[in-house]
Motif scaffolding. Structure first.
Motif, short mmCIF file in Angstrom:
data_model
loop_
_atom_site.label_atom_id
_atom_site.label_comp_id
_atom_site.label_asym_id
_atom_site.label_seq_id
_atom_site.Cartn_x
_atom_site.Cartn_y
_atom_site.Cartn_z
N ALA A 105 -45.52 -3.00 -26.14
CA ALA A 105 -44.92 -2.32 -24.98
C ALA A 105 -45.58 -2.73 -23.67
CB ALA A 105 -45.00 -0.81 -25.15
N SER A 106 -46.89 -3.02 -23.72
CA SER A 106 -47.59 -3.39 -22.49
C SER A 106 -47.18 -4.78 -22.00
CB SER A 106 -49.11 -3.36 -22.72
OG SER A 106 -49.50 -4.36 -23.64
N GLN A 107 -46.60 -5.57 -22.90
CA GLN A 107 -46.16 -6.92 -22.52
C GLN A 107 -44.67 -6.98 -22.22
OE1 GLN A 107 -48.57 -9.06 -22.11
NE2 GLN A 107 -50.10 -7.68 -23.00
N ALA A 108 -43.95 -5.91 -22.58
CA ALA A 108 -42.49 -5.90 -22.42
C ALA A 108 -42.10 -5.80 -20.94
CB ALA A 108 -41.88 -4.75 -23.20
N ASN A 109 -41.05 -6.51 -20.58
CA ASN A 109 -40.54 -6.50 -19.20
C ASN A 109 -39.04 -6.22 -19.20
OD1 ASN A 109 -42.90 -7.32 -17.49
ND2 ASN A 109 -42.86 -9.07 -18.87
N LEU A 110 -38.61 -5.45 -18.21
CA LEU A 110 -37.20 -5.17 -18.01
C LEU A 110 -36.85 -5.52 -16.56
CD1 LEU A 110 -36.92 -1.70 -19.82
CD2 LEU A 110 -36.18 -3.93 -20.70
N GLY A 111 -36.00 -6.51 -16.39
CA GLY A 111 -35.64 -6.93 -15.03
C GLY A 111 -36.81 -7.44 -14.24
N LEU B 292 -39.84 -6.32 -14.36
CA LEU B 292 -40.84 -5.28 -14.16
C LEU B 292 -41.40 -4.84 -15.51
CD1 LEU B 292 -39.14 -3.05 -11.43
CD2 LEU B 292 -41.03 -4.66 -11.11
N ASN B 293 -42.69 -4.56 -15.54
CA ASN B 293 -43.34 -4.11 -16.76
C ASN B 293 -42.74 -2.79 -17.25
OD1 ASN B 293 -45.92 -2.27 -17.83
ND2 ASN B 293 -45.82 -4.34 -18.69
N PHE B 294 -42.59 -2.64 -18.56
CA PHE B 294 -41.99 -1.44 -19.15
C PHE B 294 -42.74 -0.18 -18.74
CE2 PHE B 294 -42.26 1.67 -22.65
CZ PHE B 294 -40.94 2.10 -22.67
N TYR B 295 -44.07 -0.23 -18.78
CA TYR B 295 -44.86 0.97 -18.43
C TYR B 295 -44.70 1.33 -16.96
CZ TYR B 295 -47.28 1.06 -22.94
OH TYR B 295 -47.58 1.17 -24.28
N PHE B 296 -44.53 0.31 -16.10
CA PHE B 296 -44.33 0.60 -14.68
C PHE B 296 -42.98 1.29 -14.47
CE2 PHE B 296 -42.75 -0.55 -10.43
CZ PHE B 296 -43.75 0.00 -9.66
N ILE B 297 -41.96 0.82 -15.18
CA ILE B 297 -40.64 1.47 -15.09
C ILE B 297 -40.74 2.91 -15.57
CG2 ILE B 297 -38.29 1.44 -16.01
CD1 ILE B 297 -38.50 -1.61 -16.13
N LEU B 298 -41.48 3.14 -16.67
CA LEU B 298 -41.68 4.50 -17.17
C LEU B 298 -42.38 5.36 -16.12
CD1 LEU B 298 -41.64 6.56 -19.52
CD2 LEU B 298 -43.84 5.59 -20.26
N ALA B 299 -43.38 4.79 -15.45
CA ALA B 299 -44.10 5.52 -14.40
C ALA B 299 -43.18 5.90 -13.25
CB ALA B 299 -45.27 4.69 -13.90
N VAL B 300 -42.30 4.97 -12.85
CA VAL B 300 -41.35 5.24 -11.76
C VAL B 300 -40.41 6.38 -12.14
CG1 VAL B 300 -39.39 4.29 -10.47
CG2 VAL B 300 -41.44 2.90 -10.82
N ILE B 301 -39.95 6.39 -13.38
CA ILE B 301 -39.06 7.46 -13.86
C ILE B 301 -39.77 8.80 -13.82
CG2 ILE B 301 -37.81 8.36 -15.87
CD1 ILE B 301 -37.26 5.44 -16.65
N GLN C 233 -45.58 -13.35 -9.27
CA GLN C 233 -46.48 -13.06 -10.37
C GLN C 233 -47.62 -12.13 -9.92
OE1 GLN C 233 -48.15 -16.52 -12.21
NE2 GLN C 233 -49.37 -15.36 -13.70
N SER C 234 -48.15 -12.39 -8.72
CA SER C 234 -49.24 -11.56 -8.21
C SER C 234 -48.77 -10.13 -7.97
CB SER C 234 -49.78 -12.15 -6.91
OG SER C 234 -50.76 -11.31 -6.34
N ILE C 235 -47.60 -9.97 -7.35
CA ILE C 235 -47.05 -8.64 -7.09
C ILE C 235 -46.78 -7.90 -8.40
CG2 ILE C 235 -45.09 -7.37 -6.13
CD1 ILE C 235 -44.89 -9.58 -4.00
N SER C 236 -46.23 -8.63 -9.38
CA SER C 236 -45.96 -8.05 -10.69
C SER C 236 -47.24 -7.57 -11.37
CB SER C 236 -45.24 -9.07 -11.58
OG SER C 236 -45.02 -8.55 -12.87
N THR C 237 -48.31 -8.35 -11.21
CA THR C 237 -49.61 -7.98 -11.79
C THR C 237 -50.16 -6.71 -11.15
OG1 THR C 237 -50.11 -10.31 -12.26
CG2 THR C 237 -51.96 -8.78 -12.20
N VAL C 238 -50.00 -6.60 -9.83
CA VAL C 238 -50.46 -5.40 -9.11
C VAL C 238 -49.70 -4.17 -9.60
CG1 VAL C 238 -50.51 -4.24 -6.87
CG2 VAL C 238 -51.28 -6.60 -7.07
N LEU C 239 -48.38 -4.30 -9.71
CA LEU C 239 -47.56 -3.16 -10.16
C LEU C 239 -47.93 -2.75 -11.58
CD1 LEU C 239 -44.05 -4.14 -8.73
CD2 LEU C 239 -45.74 -2.58 -7.76
#
Length: 333
Positions: free
Chosen positions: A153-159, A161-170, A37-43
């Motif tokens: 969208a800010s609360q959505a998770n995929l696998g 990981l937060n949706f916005y973080f996945i978008l940032a990685v892409i 949870q802590s790592i997910s919050t940081v990401l």
């Protein structure tokens, strides 16, 4: 051994190693810092910094700097949030906010590349104008009561990981691919490395410099929209001083302030590190009023280290050239 040495010579690897050490070190003091949870919050919390760092990397690679990104983030957040609150289309509101960011970036680019205003002065002036415009636009009041649909969208998770973080990685992956494989992607670093040389080989220096600042404005405006979605309200000082964090993240990730060196992957790792440091201070129960002091100290340390490292490699390269020249002259004799 040679492969391992080359890997650890990459500053992205150094930044990643620092991130791992940070988690392990704080985790030893407070094991909760290491849980999922802590790592997910940081990401999730690093998303804004990642977008700002990506845009800042474009500018830093050319040897410039953009200190207006915080104000651009703020006004984009305020515009998108107020329009959505008042019932406007979400898509239209986001597009208008992004358009504002592109215009601010274009103004910065024209001022720096064409009018030849020093980057720090130009972007500092635009920062003041943009911040003042934002306060006038909002009458100095908070933009609140955003609809829940905008915050989904800010609360959505995929696998996990937060949706916005996945978008940032892409986005990071695409930009890195552009820098390494794109026809014009390497022009940014080339300009930062040697402006005169770039002109001689036909690189459109002014055009690429303008594009760099437009990219920075675009990324800052996207970060503004994401901020409004994540937080659910916008204050009159949203984005204040966040440019310092963005610059620190880039340099921490190996992007040189002198231009010509760096990658968005390293800058993104630096963004995660900056977020992790803030989170670590909470887990270590350090009073929040120390945050700015620690960030400022870290920025100075990073900048000084970057200058010293850059000078070291310049001196080393100069000695190698002199040695090669001496050997060549000696061989002729």
């Amino acid at each position: 051994m040679t492969i391992i040495k080359r890997i650890f010579e990459k500053r992205e690897i150094t930044a990643l190693a620092f991130l791992i050490i940070l988690f392990l070190g704080v985790g030893l003091r407070n094991p909760d810092f290491m849980n999922t949870q802590s790592i997910s919050t940081v990401l999730k919390g690093s998303v804004l910094y990642i977008f700002l760092a990506v845009g800042m990397t474009f500018v830093l690679l050319t040897g410039g700097i953009d200190v207006s990104v915080g104000a651009t983030l703020g006004i984009s957040a305020a515009i998108s949030a107020s329009m959505i609150r008042d019932g406007s289309s979400v898509v239209l509101s986001i597009l208008l906010a992004i358009a504002i960011g592109l215009i601010i970036g274009l103004i910065n680019g024209i001022g720096v590349a064409i009018i030849k205003v020093p980057a720090i002065i130009m972007t500092l002036g635009v920062l003041g104008i943009t911040r003042g415009t934002m306060i006038v636009y909002t009458n100095g009041k908070w933009v609140e009561n955003l609809p829940d649909s905008f915050k989904v969208a800010s609360q959505a998770n995929l696998g996990g990981l937060n949706f916005y973080f996945i978008l940032a990685v892409i986005i990071v992956a695409l930009v890195q691919l552009y820098f390494s494989r794109g026809k014009t992607g390497r022009f940014f670093a080339a300009i930062g490395d040697n402006v005169e040389g770039s002109i001689l080989v036909g690189i459109p220096v002014k055009k690429i410099t303008v594009i760099a600042y437009v990219a920075s404005g675009f990324c800052a405006s996207v970060a503004g929209v994401i901020f409004a979605s994540q937080v659910g309200f916008v204050t009159s000082n949203t984005g204040l001083d966040i440019e310092m964090v963005a610059i620190a993240a880039c340099v921490l990730g190996g992007v040189s302030l002198s231009g010509g060196i760096g990658s968005v992957i390293g800058a993104s790792i630096g963004a995660i590190i900056m977020t992790a440091i803030n989170s670590a201070l909470i887990f270590l129960k350090v009073p929040s009023f120390w945050n700015k002091s620690i960030q400022g100290s870290l920025l100075i340390l990073i900048v000084v280290s970057d200058v010293l490292i850059h000078k070291y490699f310049q001196d080393k390269a100069r000695k190698q050239r002199l040695s090669a020249r001496s050997s060549f002259v000696g061989g002729d004799k």
